[in-house]
Design a protein around this motif. Structure first.
Motif, short mmCIF file in Angstrom:
data_model
loop_
_atom_site.label_atom_id
_atom_site.label_comp_id
_atom_site.label_asym_id
_atom_site.label_seq_id
_atom_site.Cartn_x
_atom_site.Cartn_y
_atom_site.Cartn_z
N LEU A 42 0.82 -1.20 0.00
CA LEU A 42 0.00 0.00 0.00
C LEU A 42 0.86 1.26 0.00
N THR A 43 2.01 1.20 0.67
CA THR A 43 2.90 2.36 0.74
C THR A 43 3.46 2.71 -0.63
N MET A 44 3.75 1.70 -1.45
CA MET A 44 4.39 1.98 -2.74
C MET A 44 3.45 1.83 -3.93
N TYR A 45 2.17 1.50 -3.67
CA TYR A 45 1.25 1.21 -4.78
C TYR A 45 1.10 2.41 -5.71
N GLY A 46 0.97 3.61 -5.12
CA GLY A 46 0.83 4.80 -5.95
C GLY A 46 2.03 5.01 -6.84
N GLY A 47 3.22 4.70 -6.33
CA GLY A 47 4.43 4.87 -7.13
C GLY A 47 4.56 3.84 -8.23
N ILE A 48 4.19 2.60 -7.96
CA ILE A 48 4.41 1.55 -8.95
C ILE A 48 3.42 1.64 -10.11
N ILE A 49 2.24 2.23 -9.87
CA ILE A 49 1.28 2.36 -10.98
C ILE A 49 1.48 3.65 -11.75
N SER A 102 11.16 1.76 -11.90
CA SER A 102 11.88 2.96 -11.50
C SER A 102 11.36 4.21 -12.20
N PHE A 103 11.23 5.30 -11.45
CA PHE A 103 10.87 6.60 -12.02
C PHE A 103 11.97 7.12 -12.95
N ALA A 104 13.20 6.65 -12.72
CA ALA A 104 14.35 7.22 -13.43
C ALA A 104 14.22 7.11 -14.94
N GLY A 105 13.51 6.08 -15.42
CA GLY A 105 13.43 5.87 -16.86
C GLY A 105 12.29 6.57 -17.56
N VAL A 106 11.42 7.24 -16.80
CA VAL A 106 10.20 7.81 -17.40
C VAL A 106 10.51 8.82 -18.49
N ALA A 107 11.36 9.81 -18.16
CA ALA A 107 11.64 10.86 -19.14
C ALA A 107 12.31 10.28 -20.38
N THR A 108 13.22 9.34 -20.20
CA THR A 108 13.91 8.73 -21.34
C THR A 108 12.94 7.93 -22.19
N THR A 314 12.32 -1.01 -16.32
CA THR A 314 13.44 -1.20 -15.39
C THR A 314 12.96 -1.26 -13.94
N GLN A 315 13.59 -2.14 -13.17
CA GLN A 315 13.22 -2.36 -11.77
C GLN A 315 14.25 -1.73 -10.85
N SER A 316 13.78 -1.18 -9.75
CA SER A 316 14.68 -0.57 -8.77
C SER A 316 14.04 -0.64 -7.39
N ALA A 317 14.86 -0.46 -6.35
CA ALA A 317 14.34 -0.44 -4.98
C ALA A 317 13.54 0.83 -4.75
N PHE A 318 12.48 0.74 -3.95
CA PHE A 318 11.62 1.88 -3.64
C PHE A 318 12.06 2.52 -2.32
N ALA A 319 12.48 3.79 -2.41
CA ALA A 319 13.03 4.48 -1.24
C ALA A 319 11.98 4.64 -0.14
N GLN A 320 10.70 4.86 -0.52
CA GLN A 320 9.69 5.08 0.51
C GLN A 320 9.52 3.85 1.41
#
Length: 536
Positions: A42-49, A102-108, A314-320
């Motif tokens: 639940l903590t990371m659901y908003g980020g992963i979608i 990972s958010f890092a790849g969105v812009a690319t 791409t997959q990455s660890a979620f900081a939150q």
């Protein structure tokens, strides 16, 4: 055999038991594990979608296509989490780390899509770049010292800032061709959702405040349903249960420029995951060395390489979720494994993806302002830990952030450059990362010593180096993150000149910084004199 005697087998068993008694190896009851695991989800659901939503809309997918992307990302995030937390030989840090897109790849990825090659080109670049990343991961674990907080903080800040236009577009309605794009109604829906997030964040109930973004999306969507501004009629179009179809959007295609650009994203995810591994190691109070970091990065890359097969990224660890470990004090990696299993189950239920895809864009926009702003704030928090006295870190941050924001504020800036340059630098993340790494190498590593800088630049106040007491043990345990030239000897940090770096308390550290600002501290002798006066 007497009590005092011990067979070799007993000795080996005892040794193995001691080795296994790490804080992260604690096993909780099954029910508790899945309850805490659900909290992680639940903590990371908003980020992963968020990523499949952004990419799906950028690729002009309909609700059905976006639900496929969401289900795929949940499915792969679950598998990646299980691999990272359980671990197999050479793969997985065996730490309570939740994995996701990972958010890092969105812009690319949006830049690649803007080139007209579609999702197959995105998946192709992710696949090849991840395989290359899998090969170089052990080497990165050894050179992690070249990605200090001044680099990772700058990059994370840029990620959040570069995504703000996405939040603004959602708030305006999501579809620039729609008649109501930018209407007062859409803006008010976004503002209302944002207000709900802020109100829920103030409620003194930990669970409610941590889930404020998800709850605000639910409340905002219900409000839109009441007024007839949301359409959920196509939620069941793909059925309730479905296994993610491999290559659902076509076989991947390959472009050298796209692969190079995505490999830069891989380097960014390396830095993100490494920082999270080190951070969660400190929270759990377990040893993290270069071997463990390499295993964690390999798990990231293996998951990322498989992801395109199942329509993910791409997959990455979620900081939150690292923060959640600190807040709850639940250190067991098997709790996170349970969370990974929940993610896999959600990924097998496309109806969930359909529900998310039907959420009105203005609602997502209001939540996105907080979500993406939080990413930027995380980067700023990292930058706040950076030392700016006696070095050129301020100019590194300034120039790198500027390069990262240029493509955001002026998307046509690189139009006159060769296409491959445009694909790489059109991503603010890539631009900021390249510049931050380059400037950090030039100013902090290549042939430049701290004592040589203070008289050569107006950006340097000049000070001797010190280490806070709470940082000393982390540096000793993780020599890979030492500044270039430093070595560990008898529990002390020795710099490249053979001098011991003074260890100070927080109060002494503040006094050194204040003295440096006044020009009273310019070398190690001045630091030692100040410390002796304080202790005397």
């Amino acid at each position: 055999m007497s009590v005092s005697q011990q067979s070799p087998q007993d000795g080996r068993a005892s040794s193995a038991a001691k080795k296994s008694r790490r804080p992260e190896d604690e096993r909780l009851p099954v029910g508790s594990s899945f309850a805490y695991g659900l909290q992680h989800v639940l903590t990371m659901y908003g980020g992963i979608i968020a990523v499949p939503l952004i990419i799906g809309k950028a690729a002009d997918l309909d609700g059905n296509g976006i639900s496929v992307l969401i289900a795929s990302c949940l499915f792969m995030g679950g598998l990646a989490t299980i691999l990272q937390s359980v671990g197999v030989p050479f793969f997985g840090s065996q730490l309570p780390l939740v994995q996701g897109v990972s958010f890092a790849g969105v812009a690319t990825m949006t830049s690649i899509l803007a080139g007209g090659d579609g999702l197959p080109a995105v998946f192709g670049s992710v696949l090849v770049a991840s395989v290359i990343g899998l090969i170089v991961a052990p080497a990165f674990a050894l050179i992690v010292k070249f990605f200090p907080p001044v680099v990772t903080g700058t990059v994370i800040t840029t990620i959040g800032l570069s995504l703000m236009p996405v939040a603004a577009g959602w708030a305006m309605g999501g579809d620039a061709e729609a008649a109501d794009y930018g209407s007062m109604r859409n803006i008010l829906i976004a503002v209302g959702t944002l207000a709900v997030v802020l109100i829920l964040s103030r409620i003194p109930v930990a669970m409610v405040s941590r889930l404020s973004i998800l709850l605000a999306i639910v409340i905002g969507t219900i409000g839109c349903l009441v007024f007839g501004w949301a359409d959920f009629s196509h939620v069941l179009d793909r059925g309730v249960f479905a296994f993610p179809q491999p290559f659902a959007f076509g076989m991947p295609t390959f472009s050298a420029a796209a692969i190079i650009s995505m490999f830069i994203v891989i380097i960014v995810t390396f830095a993100e995951t490494t920082a999270d591994i080190i951070a969660v190691g400190e929270i759990v109070k377990t040893k993290v060395d270069s071997k463990r970091i390499a295993s964690g990065l390999r798990a990231d890359m293996l998951s990322s390489a498989v992801s395109p097969v199942f329509n993910s990224f791409t997959q990455s660890a979620f900081a939150q979720n690292v923060g959640l470990v600190a807040i709850t004090g639940v250190k067991s990696r098997f709790v996170v494994t349970a969370g990974g299993a929940i993610l896999v189950i959600l990924g097998l239920l496309p109806v969930m993806g359909g529900v998310v895809a039907a959420v009105p864009s203005p609602v997502l926009g209001g939540a996105g302002i907080v979500l993406f702003g939080t990413v930027a704030a995380s980067g700023i928090r990292t930058l706040s830990k950076v030392e700016y006295e006696g070095n050129l870190n301020m100019i590194i941050v300034a120039v790198s952030l500027a390069f990262g924001i240029i493509p955001v504020v002026e998307p046509d800036f690189y139009n006159s450059f060769p296409s491959w340059v445009g694909i790489i630098l059109h991503s603010g993340i890539s631009s900021a990362t390249l510049m931050a790494v380059l400037l950090n190498l030039v100013f902090n590593h290549i042939g430049v010593k701290a004592k040589d800088r203070s008289d050569r630049s107006v950006f340097v106040a000049g000070t001797g180096r010190v280490i806070r007491k709470e940082e000393l043990q982390r540096l000793i345990d993780n020599e890979a993150i030492l500044t270039e030239g430093d070595t560990v000897k008898d529990g002390r940090i020795i710099d490249g000149n053979g001098e011991e770096v003074p260890v100070v308390t927080d109060e002494q550290h503040e006094k050194v910084i204040e003295a440096a600002k006044k020009g009273e501290v310019r070398n190690q002798d001045d630091v030692r004199r100040l410390i002796e006066e304080d202790e005397g």
